[in-house]
Scaffold this motif. Structure first.
Motif, PDB file in Angstrom:
ATOM      1  N   HIS A  86       0.840  -1.201   0.000  1.00  0.00           N
ATOM      2  CA  HIS A  86       0.000   0.000   0.000  1.00  0.00           C
ATOM      3  C   HIS A  86       0.882   1.261   0.000  1.00  0.00           C
ATOM      4  O   HIS A  86       0.643   2.192  -0.768  1.00  0.00           O
ATOM      5  N   MET A  94      -1.602  11.225   4.408  1.00  0.00           N
ATOM      6  CA  MET A  94      -0.379  10.458   4.623  1.00  0.00           C
ATOM      7  C   MET A  94       0.731  11.182   3.894  1.00  0.00           C
ATOM      8  O   MET A  94       0.599  11.515   2.722  1.00  0.00           O
ATOM      9  N   CYS A 104      -5.552   9.655   2.903  1.00  0.00           N
ATOM     10  CA  CYS A 104      -5.618   8.196   2.874  1.00  0.00           C
ATOM     11  C   CYS A 104      -5.948   7.661   4.259  1.00  0.00           C
ATOM     12  O   CYS A 104      -5.405   8.131   5.249  1.00  0.00           O
TER      13      CYS A 104
HETATM   14 ZN   LIG Z   1      -2.406   5.096   1.801  1.00  0.00          ZN
END
Ligand SMILES: [Zn+2]
Length: 236
Positions: free
Chosen positions: A103, A191, A201
């Motif tokens: 991610h 983020m 996010c």
């Molecule tokens: Zn993220």
């Protein structure tokens, strides 16, 4: 409402919790370390260990109807716990850590490829983003080489909260068109990968890009005239 412990600390592997409700859809707890599927990141798997000794395998985690409602989906045939029962909720950490690494790498990919992101998905060991870019402008080797540079440079990764008004004033922060940033409480979680990427996010991330480890561009697919799908995998 469920207290979302993963939101402040993605490295928590387990927590004590109390059962609030269990039904055909799944089990709700008063607090949890299980991340529910959202924003292109899969839901966690793991186990709920009751003080009675009973262990309930959790095969998926999804969002409920209300905001911040997390539904732990038990393996078929599981006996549901009673409301009020105390337990330890424990995620499959090895799988989650791979998801966190991939991610976080999606954020790097965002910064490497110019063009709006139209979709994305992280899976165990792989991840992809779709970009609105024309023709064959993307070079597989160049993207991989830049990603591995950013990974090796060991950039710190961390959350930063801003107000909805601050976000509205900087719409360019939202790179991912298909994913709505987590908001509704008057503030938005961003983020930040220091010096590389900043975007809203709600997922779980590693603390430093070095933790991602080497990656490869497995494939660049043509998904329409203006749509290129970049698929990443771990190199090892
Ligand atoms: Zn993220």
């Amino acid at each position: 409402m469920t207290e979302l412990l993963f939101r402040d600390d993605g490295y928590l592997r387990s927590c004590r919790a109390r059962v609030m409700h269990g039904d055909g859809r799944g089990i709700r707890l008063d607090r949890t370390v299980f991340y529910p599927m959202s924003g292109g990141q899969p839901g966690d798997t793991g186990v709920l260990r009751l003080s009675s000794g009973q262990a309930i395998a959790i095969v998926d985690t999804v969002k409920g109807v209300a905001a911040d409602e997390v539904v732990h989906v038990p393996a078929p045939g599981s006996v549901l716990p009673e409301p009020g029962a105390e337990l330890v909720a424990e995620i499959d950490w090895d799988r989650r850590y791979r998801l966190m690494r991939m991610h976080t790498c999606m954020h790097l990919l965002c910064s490497v490829v110019p063009g709006a992101v139209t979709g994305g998905q992280v899976a165990d060991g792989r991840g992809r983003l779709d970009f609105d870019v024309p023709g064959s402008s993307l070079d597989k080797e160049a993207i991989a080489s830049r990603l591995n540079e950013l990974i090796a440079e060991a950039h710190p990764v961390g959350p930063r909260w801003i107000t909805n008004e601050e976000l509205a004033a900087q719409p360019d922060l939202v790179r991912t068109m298909s994913v709505k940033p987590p908001s509704g409480t008057g503030r938005v979680r961003l983020m930040e990968i220091s010096g590389v990427d900043l975007q809203p996010c709600g997922g779980t991330h590693v603390r430093n890009t070095a933790e991602i480890g080497p990656v490869i561009v497995a494939k660049i697919e043509n998904k329409g005239r203006q749509n290129r799908r970049v698929i990443l995998a771990f190199a090892e």
